[in-house]
Design an enzyme around this catalytic site. Structure first.
Site, PDB file in Angstrom:
ATOM      1  N   SER A  78      57.415 -13.036  86.045  1.00  0.00           N
ATOM      2  CA  SER A  78      56.771 -13.216  87.352  1.00  0.00           C
ATOM      3  C   SER A  78      56.847 -14.692  87.714  1.00  0.00           C
ATOM      4  O   SER A  78      56.967 -15.552  86.825  1.00  0.00           O
ATOM      5  CB  SER A  78      55.300 -12.798  87.240  1.00  0.00           C
ATOM      6  OG  SER A  78      54.570 -13.249  88.367  1.00  0.00           O
ATOM      7  N   TYR A 116      47.344 -13.470  82.290  1.00  0.00           N
ATOM      8  CA  TYR A 116      48.511 -12.871  82.964  1.00  0.00           C
ATOM      9  C   TYR A 116      49.646 -13.898  83.031  1.00  0.00           C
ATOM     10  O   TYR A 116      50.796 -13.596  82.692  1.00  0.00           O
ATOM     11  CB  TYR A 116      48.108 -12.389  84.360  1.00  0.00           C
ATOM     12  CG  TYR A 116      49.250 -11.733  85.121  1.00  0.00           C
ATOM     13  CD1 TYR A 116      49.643 -10.427  84.810  1.00  0.00           C
ATOM     14  CD2 TYR A 116      49.936 -12.405  86.131  1.00  0.00           C
ATOM     15  CE1 TYR A 116      50.692  -9.818  85.482  1.00  0.00           C
ATOM     16  CE2 TYR A 116      50.986 -11.808  86.809  1.00  0.00           C
ATOM     17  CZ  TYR A 116      51.353 -10.512  86.486  1.00  0.00           C
ATOM     18  OH  TYR A 116      52.403  -9.911  87.158  1.00  0.00           O
TER      19      TYR A 116
HETATM   20  N1  LIG Z   1      53.481  -6.581  92.229  1.00  0.00           N
HETATM   21  C1  LIG Z   1      53.760  -7.873  92.100  1.00  0.00           C
HETATM   22  O1  LIG Z   1      53.498  -8.692  92.993  1.00  0.00           O
HETATM   23  C2  LIG Z   1      54.429  -8.361  90.850  1.00  0.00           C
HETATM   24  C3  LIG Z   1      54.931  -9.675  90.871  1.00  0.00           C
HETATM   25  C4  LIG Z   1      55.550 -10.167  89.731  1.00  0.00           C
HETATM   26  C5  LIG Z   1      55.692  -9.367  88.618  1.00  0.00           C
HETATM   27  N2  LIG Z   1      55.179  -8.095  88.620  1.00  0.00           N
HETATM   28  C6  LIG Z   1      55.348  -7.309  87.410  1.00  0.00           C
HETATM   29  O2  LIG Z   1      56.070  -6.143  87.728  1.00  0.00           O
HETATM   30  C7  LIG Z   1      55.720  -5.113  86.796  1.00  0.00           C
HETATM   31  C8  LIG Z   1      55.337  -3.866  87.575  1.00  0.00           C
HETATM   32  O3  LIG Z   1      54.160  -4.149  88.309  1.00  0.00           O
HETATM   33  P1  LIG Z   1      53.743  -3.359  89.632  1.00  0.00           P
HETATM   34  O4  LIG Z   1      53.375  -4.379  90.631  1.00  0.00           O
HETATM   35  O5  LIG Z   1      54.741  -2.329  89.940  1.00  0.00           O
HETATM   36  O6  LIG Z   1      52.370  -2.730  89.114  1.00  0.00           O
HETATM   37  P2  LIG Z   1      51.826  -1.235  89.098  1.00  0.00           P
HETATM   38  O7  LIG Z   1      52.149  -0.539  90.357  1.00  0.00           O
HETATM   39  O8  LIG Z   1      50.417  -1.364  88.660  1.00  0.00           O
HETATM   40  O9  LIG Z   1      52.716  -0.548  87.951  1.00  0.00           O
HETATM   41  C9  LIG Z   1      52.526  -0.869  86.619  1.00  0.00           C
HETATM   42  C10 LIG Z   1      53.306   0.131  85.795  1.00  0.00           C
HETATM   43  O10 LIG Z   1      53.147  -0.212  84.418  1.00  0.00           O
HETATM   44  C11 LIG Z   1      52.767   0.952  83.712  1.00  0.00           C
HETATM   45  N3  LIG Z   1      51.941   0.634  82.563  1.00  0.00           N
HETATM   46  C12 LIG Z   1      50.838  -0.138  82.521  1.00  0.00           C
HETATM   47  N4  LIG Z   1      50.352  -0.149  81.268  1.00  0.00           N
HETATM   48  C13 LIG Z   1      51.178   0.627  80.520  1.00  0.00           C
HETATM   49  C14 LIG Z   1      51.208   1.000  79.162  1.00  0.00           C
HETATM   50  N5  LIG Z   1      50.279   0.563  78.287  1.00  0.00           N
HETATM   51  N6  LIG Z   1      52.201   1.815  78.735  1.00  0.00           N
HETATM   52  C15 LIG Z   1      53.146   2.263  79.589  1.00  0.00           C
HETATM   53  N7  LIG Z   1      53.168   1.953  80.894  1.00  0.00           N
HETATM   54  C16 LIG Z   1      52.187   1.138  81.338  1.00  0.00           C
HETATM   55  C17 LIG Z   1      52.001   1.790  84.700  1.00  0.00           C
HETATM   56  O11 LIG Z   1      52.013   3.117  84.253  1.00  0.00           O
HETATM   57  P3  LIG Z   1      50.804   4.164  84.549  1.00  0.00           P
HETATM   58  O12 LIG Z   1      50.369   3.882  85.966  1.00  0.00           O
HETATM   59  O13 LIG Z   1      51.462   5.488  84.364  1.00  0.00           O
HETATM   60  O14 LIG Z   1      49.771   3.836  83.546  1.00  0.00           O
HETATM   61  C18 LIG Z   1      52.805   1.564  85.963  1.00  0.00           C
HETATM   62  O15 LIG Z   1      53.895   2.437  85.993  1.00  0.00           O
HETATM   63  C19 LIG Z   1      54.586  -5.670  85.941  1.00  0.00           C
HETATM   64  O16 LIG Z   1      55.107  -6.156  84.726  1.00  0.00           O
HETATM   65  C20 LIG Z   1      54.061  -6.812  86.785  1.00  0.00           C
HETATM   66  O17 LIG Z   1      53.420  -7.793  86.008  1.00  0.00           O
HETATM   67  C21 LIG Z   1      54.565  -7.571  89.707  1.00  0.00           C
END
Ligand SMILES: NC(=O)c1ccc[n+]([C@@H]2O[C@H](COP(=O)([O-])OP(=O)(O)OC[C@H]3O[C@@H](n4cnc5c(N)ncnc54)[C@H](OP(=O)(O)O)[C@@H]3O)[C@@H](O)[C@H]2O)c1
Length: 249
Positions: A136, A149
Site C-alpha cells: 500500500s 497497518y
Molecule cells: N482499499 C484500499 O484503499 C487499499 C489501498 C491499499 C492497499 N489495500 C490492500 O488491498 C488488499 C485488499 O483490500 P480491500 O480494500 O479489497 O479490502 P476488503 O474489501 O476488506 O477485502 C479484504 C479481503 O481480504 C480477505 N481476508 C481478510 N482476512 C482474511 C483472512 N484471515 N484469511 C483470508 N482472507 C482474509 C477478506 O475475506 P473475507 O471478507 O471473506 O473475510 C476480503 O476478501 C488488502 O491487503 C489491503 O490492505 C487496499
C-alpha cells in the site's frame, strides 16, 4: 490456459482482480473466508468464461494455505499468485489495540508469507511464475492513524522488493502493489475524505497491466505515490507536526 491464485477474492480489490482475470482459458483459484461472497465472485468469473474454484481458507492458517496452494497447483500449474488478503484497523473493529496489532500482522504479514512461500518451489522447478504482493502507499511511512497497518504494508513491500531480486534468476517475477485509496469495504468505513479515491475495477486494471509488464512496483495514483515517497523522506519533527492533523482510522 493461465492459472491464477488470489487470496482475499471475496471482496474489494481481490474480487475486482478475479473479475479482471476471468476469461475463457483462465483458471482462477479464489480464496477468502466468507463462503457466500466468495462463491458469488467465483460465479461472476464463470459468467465471464473463466473456470473458478472457490476455497474458504484463512491465510493465517499456514498448513491449510500450503495444502490449498498444492491442490491448486495439481489442478493447473500456477502462473500467477496474488497475495492480496488484508485487514486494517477499520475493518477489524476499532483502533489498533494490542490484539488488533497482532491480528493485522498475522493477516497482512504471516498471511502473505503463507501464500507466497508454498508457491515458490513449484514455480522454481518450472523456471516460470509471477508473484504479486499487496502492499500500500501506507507502507512508505508510519502514519499515526494506522501504525500497525503501515508497518505490515512496509514489511510486505520490502520483502517483495528483496524477493524480486532473489527469485529473478529462477524465472519468477515478483511485483509489489502499492495502491492509494481504493473504493472497497475496507475504505468504506473511513470517516474522512480520501483524496483521489479510485474505483476497484479501475485499480484492478492498473494492477493487471503492471503485472503483464513485469513491473517491480505497481504504485498509483501517481500524485499519491509522490506524496507517500515524500512523507517517507520527511524528518520526524516535521512529520510530528503533520501527523497531528492527520485523520485516524
Ligand atoms: N482499499 C484500499 O484503499 C487499499 C489501498 C491499499 C492497499 N489495500 C490492500 O488491498 C488488499 C485488499 O483490500 P480491500 O480494500 O479489497 O479490502 P476488503 O474489501 O476488506 O477485502 C479484504 C479481503 O481480504 C480477505 N481476508 C481478510 N482476512 C482474511 C483472512 N484471515 N484469511 C483470508 N482472507 C482474509 C477478506 O475475506 P473475507 O471478507 O471473506 O473475510 C476480503 O476478501 C488488502 O491487503 C489491503 O490492505 C487496499
Amino acid at each position: 490456459m493461465v492459472s491464477i491464485l488470489i487470496t482475499g477474492a471475496s471482496s474489494g480489490l481481490g474480487a475486482a482482480l478475479a473479475r479482471a482475470h476471468a476469461r475463457p482459458g483462465a483458471v482462477l483459484h479464489l480464496g477468502g473466508r466468507d463462503a457466500a461472497r466468495l462463491e458469488a465472485v467465483a460465479e461472476s468469473c464463470r459468467v465471464r468464461g473463466g473456470e473458478a474454484f472457490a476455497e474458504t481458507v484463512d491465510v493465517v492458517d499456514r498448513d491449510a494455505m500450503a495444502a490449498w496452494v498444492e491442490r491448486s497447483e495439481r489442478r493447473r500449474a500456477l502462473d500467477t499468485v496474488i497475495a492480496n488478503a488484508g485487514i486494517s484497523a477499520g475493518t477489524h473493529g476499532g483502533d489498533e489495540g494490542a490484539g488488533q496489532v497482532r491480528a493485522i500482522f498475522a493477516v497482512n504479514v504471516d498471511g502473505v508469507v503463507n501464500t507466497v512461500m508454498p508457491a515458490i518451489a513449484p514455480m522454481r522447478s518450472r523456471r516460470r511464475g509471477r508473484i504479486a504482493i499487496m502492499s500500500s502507499l501506507a507502507g512508505f511511512r508510519g502514519f499515526p492513524g494506522a501504525p500497525a497497518y503501515c508497518a505490515s504494508k512496509a514489511l510486505a513491500r520490502v520483502w517483495g522488493e528483496g524477493l524480486r531480486g532473489q527469485l529473478a534468476a529462477d524465472g519468477i517475477a515478483v511485483s509489489v502493489v502499492c495502491p492509494g485509496f481504493v473504493d472497497t469495504p475496507m475504505t468504506a468505513v473511513n470517516p474522512f475524505r480520501m483524496p483521489l479515491l479510485m474505483d476497484a475495477d479501475r485499480a484492478a486494471a492498473l494492477i493487471v497491466r503492471g503485472l503483464e509488464h513485469g513491473r517491480g512496483r505497481i504504485a498509483f495514483p501517481w500524485p499519491m505515490h509522490l506524496l507517500a515517497r515524500l512523507a517517507g523522506c520527511l524528518p520526524s519533527g516535521m512529520m510530528d507536526v503533520l501527523g497531528r492533523r492527520m485523520p485516524r482510522k
